[in-house]
Design a protein around this motif. Sequence first.
Motif, PDB file in Angstrom:
ATOM      1  N   GLY A  93      18.189  84.664  13.099  1.00 24.95           N
ATOM      2  CA  GLY A  93      19.449  85.237  13.370  1.00 24.95           C
ATOM      3  C   GLY A  93      20.733  84.426  12.643  1.00 24.95           C
ATOM      4  O   GLY A  93      21.375  85.013  12.136  1.00 24.95           O
ATOM      5  N   THR A  94      20.325  83.132  12.601  1.00 21.03           N
ATOM      6  CA  THR A  94      21.489  82.398  11.939  1.00 21.03           C
ATOM      7  C   THR A  94      21.511  82.670  10.361  1.00 21.03           C
ATOM      8  O   THR A  94      22.498  83.148   9.515  1.00 21.03           O
ATOM      9  CB  THR A  94      21.511  80.933  12.010  1.00 21.03           C
ATOM     10  OG1 THR A  94      21.528  80.640  13.299  1.00 21.03           O
ATOM     11  CG2 THR A  94      22.376  80.040  11.279  1.00 21.03           C
ATOM     12  N   ILE A 137       8.956  89.946  15.106  1.00 20.34           N
ATOM     13  CA  ILE A 137      10.450  90.047  15.222  1.00 20.34           C
ATOM     14  C   ILE A 137      10.830  89.945  13.803  1.00 20.34           C
ATOM     15  O   ILE A 137      11.626  90.663  13.495  1.00 20.34           O
ATOM     16  CB  ILE A 137      11.038  88.698  16.064  1.00 20.34           C
ATOM     17  CG1 ILE A 137      10.315  88.496  17.306  1.00 20.34           C
ATOM     18  CG2 ILE A 137      12.523  88.898  16.082  1.00 20.34           C
ATOM     19  CD1 ILE A 137      10.894  89.825  18.320  1.00 20.34           C
ATOM     20  N   GLU A 138      10.368  88.993  12.988  1.00 22.23           N
ATOM     21  CA  GLU A 138      11.044  88.627  11.570  1.00 22.23           C
ATOM     22  C   GLU A 138      10.380  89.484  10.423  1.00 22.23           C
ATOM     23  O   GLU A 138      11.128  89.784   9.504  1.00 22.23           O
ATOM     24  CB  GLU A 138      11.036  87.128  11.238  1.00 22.23           C
ATOM     25  CG  GLU A 138      11.912  86.367  12.292  1.00 22.23           C
ATOM     26  CD  GLU A 138      11.836  84.953  11.944  1.00 22.23           C
ATOM     27  OE1 GLU A 138      11.721  84.571  10.634  1.00 22.23           O
ATOM     28  OE2 GLU A 138      11.710  84.058  12.907  1.00 22.23           O
ATOM     29  N   PRO A 185      15.365  70.039  16.080  1.00 14.56           N
ATOM     30  CA  PRO A 185      14.318  70.617  15.183  1.00 14.56           C
ATOM     31  C   PRO A 185      14.587  71.982  14.871  1.00 14.56           C
ATOM     32  O   PRO A 185      15.213  72.755  15.768  1.00 14.56           O
ATOM     33  CB  PRO A 185      12.962  70.170  15.855  1.00 14.56           C
ATOM     34  CG  PRO A 185      13.452  69.871  17.351  1.00 14.56           C
ATOM     35  CD  PRO A 185      15.100  69.618  17.245  1.00 14.56           C
ATOM     36  N   SER A 186      13.889  72.536  13.896  1.00 15.19           N
ATOM     37  CA  SER A 186      14.111  73.799  13.382  1.00 15.19           C
ATOM     38  C   SER A 186      13.191  74.748  14.214  1.00 15.19           C
ATOM     39  O   SER A 186      12.054  74.517  14.586  1.00 15.19           O
ATOM     40  CB  SER A 186      13.926  73.914  11.740  1.00 15.19           C
ATOM     41  OG  SER A 186      12.387  73.797  11.811  1.00 15.19           O
ATOM     42  N   ASN A 187      13.676  76.220  14.415  1.00 12.87           N
ATOM     43  CA  ASN A 187      13.074  77.099  15.106  1.00 12.87           C
ATOM     44  C   ASN A 187      12.507  78.145  14.190  1.00 12.87           C
ATOM     45  O   ASN A 187      13.213  78.882  13.478  1.00 12.87           O
ATOM     46  CB  ASN A 187      13.902  77.619  16.120  1.00 12.87           C
ATOM     47  CG  ASN A 187      13.589  78.941  16.998  1.00 12.87           C
ATOM     48  OD1 ASN A 187      12.390  79.249  16.859  1.00 12.87           O
ATOM     49  ND2 ASN A 187      14.421  79.577  17.503  1.00 12.87           N
ATOM     50  N   PRO A 188      11.304  78.581  14.018  1.00 10.73           N
ATOM     51  CA  PRO A 188      10.096  78.012  14.895  1.00 10.73           C
ATOM     52  C   PRO A 188       9.388  76.900  14.098  1.00 10.73           C
ATOM     53  O   PRO A 188       8.102  76.559  14.710  1.00 10.73           O
ATOM     54  CB  PRO A 188       9.447  79.130  15.024  1.00 10.73           C
ATOM     55  CG  PRO A 188       9.228  80.070  13.622  1.00 10.73           C
ATOM     56  CD  PRO A 188      10.711  79.690  13.165  1.00 10.73           C
ATOM     57  N   ARG A 213      34.135  73.621  22.326  1.00 17.38           N
ATOM     58  CA  ARG A 213      34.824  74.653  22.906  1.00 17.38           C
ATOM     59  C   ARG A 213      33.477  75.646  22.935  1.00 17.38           C
ATOM     60  O   ARG A 213      32.507  75.637  22.174  1.00 17.38           O
ATOM     61  CB  ARG A 213      35.236  75.395  21.534  1.00 17.38           C
ATOM     62  CG  ARG A 213      36.886  74.680  21.034  1.00 17.38           C
ATOM     63  CD  ARG A 213      37.886  75.147  22.007  1.00 17.38           C
ATOM     64  NE  ARG A 213      39.024  74.711  21.729  1.00 17.38           N
ATOM     65  CZ  ARG A 213      39.627  73.145  21.941  1.00 17.38           C
ATOM     66  NH1 ARG A 213      38.827  72.659  22.690  1.00 17.38           N
ATOM     67  NH2 ARG A 213      40.772  72.993  21.546  1.00 17.38           N
ATOM     68  N   LEU A 214      33.704  76.454  24.205  1.00 13.80           N
ATOM     69  CA  LEU A 214      32.553  77.328  24.618  1.00 13.80           C
ATOM     70  C   LEU A 214      32.820  78.456  23.829  1.00 13.80           C
ATOM     71  O   LEU A 214      33.977  78.951  23.435  1.00 13.80           O
ATOM     72  CB  LEU A 214      32.692  77.539  26.111  1.00 13.80           C
ATOM     73  CG  LEU A 214      32.489  76.236  26.763  1.00 13.80           C
ATOM     74  CD1 LEU A 214      32.794  76.665  28.323  1.00 13.80           C
ATOM     75  CD2 LEU A 214      30.744  76.109  26.936  1.00 13.80           C
ATOM     76  N   PHE A 215      32.003  79.194  23.596  1.00 11.91           N
ATOM     77  CA  PHE A 215      31.797  80.591  23.037  1.00 11.91           C
ATOM     78  C   PHE A 215      30.951  81.695  23.685  1.00 11.91           C
ATOM     79  O   PHE A 215      30.070  81.138  24.472  1.00 11.91           O
ATOM     80  CB  PHE A 215      31.429  80.626  21.356  1.00 11.91           C
ATOM     81  CG  PHE A 215      32.306  79.931  20.388  1.00 11.91           C
ATOM     82  CD1 PHE A 215      33.236  80.638  19.946  1.00 11.91           C
ATOM     83  CD2 PHE A 215      32.313  78.531  20.349  1.00 11.91           C
ATOM     84  CE1 PHE A 215      34.445  80.046  19.018  1.00 11.91           C
ATOM     85  CE2 PHE A 215      33.184  77.934  19.820  1.00 11.91           C
ATOM     86  CZ  PHE A 215      34.351  78.542  19.064  1.00 11.91           C
ATOM     87  N   ALA A 216      31.256  82.735  23.415  1.00 11.57           N
ATOM     88  CA  ALA A 216      30.438  83.830  23.950  1.00 11.57           C
ATOM     89  C   ALA A 216      28.853  84.054  24.051  1.00 11.57           C
ATOM     90  O   ALA A 216      28.265  84.576  24.463  1.00 11.57           O
ATOM     91  CB  ALA A 216      31.054  85.452  23.740  1.00 11.57           C
ATOM     92  N   SER A 217      28.468  83.448  22.945  1.00  6.25           N
ATOM     93  CA  SER A 217      27.025  83.421  22.563  1.00  6.25           C
ATOM     94  C   SER A 217      26.757  82.123  21.407  1.00  6.25           C
ATOM     95  O   SER A 217      27.706  81.667  21.053  1.00  6.25           O
ATOM     96  CB  SER A 217      26.492  84.568  22.079  1.00  6.25           C
ATOM     97  OG  SER A 217      27.046  85.000  20.921  1.00  6.25           O
ATOM     98  N   GLY A 218      25.578  81.917  21.340  1.00  4.13           N
ATOM     99  CA  GLY A 218      25.347  80.886  20.290  1.00  4.13           C
ATOM    100  C   GLY A 218      25.774  81.455  19.061  1.00  4.13           C
ATOM    101  O   GLY A 218      26.343  80.615  18.238  1.00  4.13           O
TER     102      GLY A 218
END
Length: 388
Positions: free
Chosen positions: A112-113, A353-354, A156-159, A81-86
Amino acid sequence: MSATLPKAEGLHPDSLLAHAGGGFDQATGAVVPPIQMATTFVRDEDYEPVSPGHVYSRDDNLLYQKTEGLIAALEGGSESRLFASGMAAVAAVARIVKPGGTLLVQSNIYWGTTLFLRKLCARNKVALIEADAADLQAFTEELSITKPDLVWLEVPSNPFLKVADIKSIAQQCSQAGAVLAVDATAATPLILKPLDLGADLVMHSATKALNGHSDLLGGVVTTKDAASESWTLISEERKLAGAVLGSFETWLLLRGLRTLSLRVERMNKNAMAVADFLATHPRIEAVLYPGLKSHPQHDLAKSQMQSGFGSLLSLQVKGGREAALSVAGALDLFQRATSLGGTESLVEHRFTIEGQGSGIPENLLRLSVGIEHANDLISDLDQALAAL
Ligand code: PLP
């Protein structure tokens, strides 16, 4: 006049992608599908839809089906299923946990997650446990003690580019009755297939390498089992909560997917070359990339990932925050911007950013390696590091 569509079955993913999942438009013979912009569709005198499946564009449309079918085939899944963003895709998966339930999430993943899950779980009275999934023993102990409804990994995890053992965690999840979802954005389905390793759901920010051109926001979730309770909830969420991808974006995504395998091939090669260059550079403290033998989960990464290790890597510059920011500032070819998976290489100072408390080292720069020539990327890094 007649012509047949290429049969998807048995085709290599590269061939499937080149044809965007198969064939020309049956109505016109056009080799690319049309963009259907209508939001609503007429019914006949007996009140049946003139075209089955076409009622209202929040529910479904042919372009979704084509794109979702292609991604499901790449993942080895049954439906997508596609969504409007991740993040809309992350939200749809996270909301399968009912109030009073438990969600076990890998720590230090995409900010963000983490932020969204913390807020959602607090609001919905869901117990949220954050644990390092690269420490398999500690993570699986956590899993057997807390008996979560949903386990969320990013591989893999970001970052930090940590690599969780999906197969082992999937076995534990199935014993504990937990749904296992893996965000494999940084790998792409050409490199990592979590469903084959036992995960129930795989998610991607299609904003990144799936589309690959930094010109749309999108997300996608794929299931192994379309009859599962979790998939019913996720499908309902897409249709009823309505975070659908626009028609134009879906068309762009399908166009981007046509070149996915070429882009991934080049990006893998470039990222490996950049990681090798940085790994021996005297001004670099550490390079985080699963393709390097020095990476603590290199062997695991090699056994889980196919044909490369992806385009995301992080480096830590000797000299702290100032040194990292001055390298970022001196880069010419790498653009200073967030995101990853595009054709153009990007650099980002994640701490900016974080911020404090996020656990991001102040000397860390994250690179998204694009499809430029490797020599140009290395020269750019070389001159920026030499300017320190
Ligand atoms: N998952 C990962 C690993 C990401 O890096 C991102 C965005 O950077 C997301 C999910 C969220 O995707 P989007 O920006 O498309 O909402």
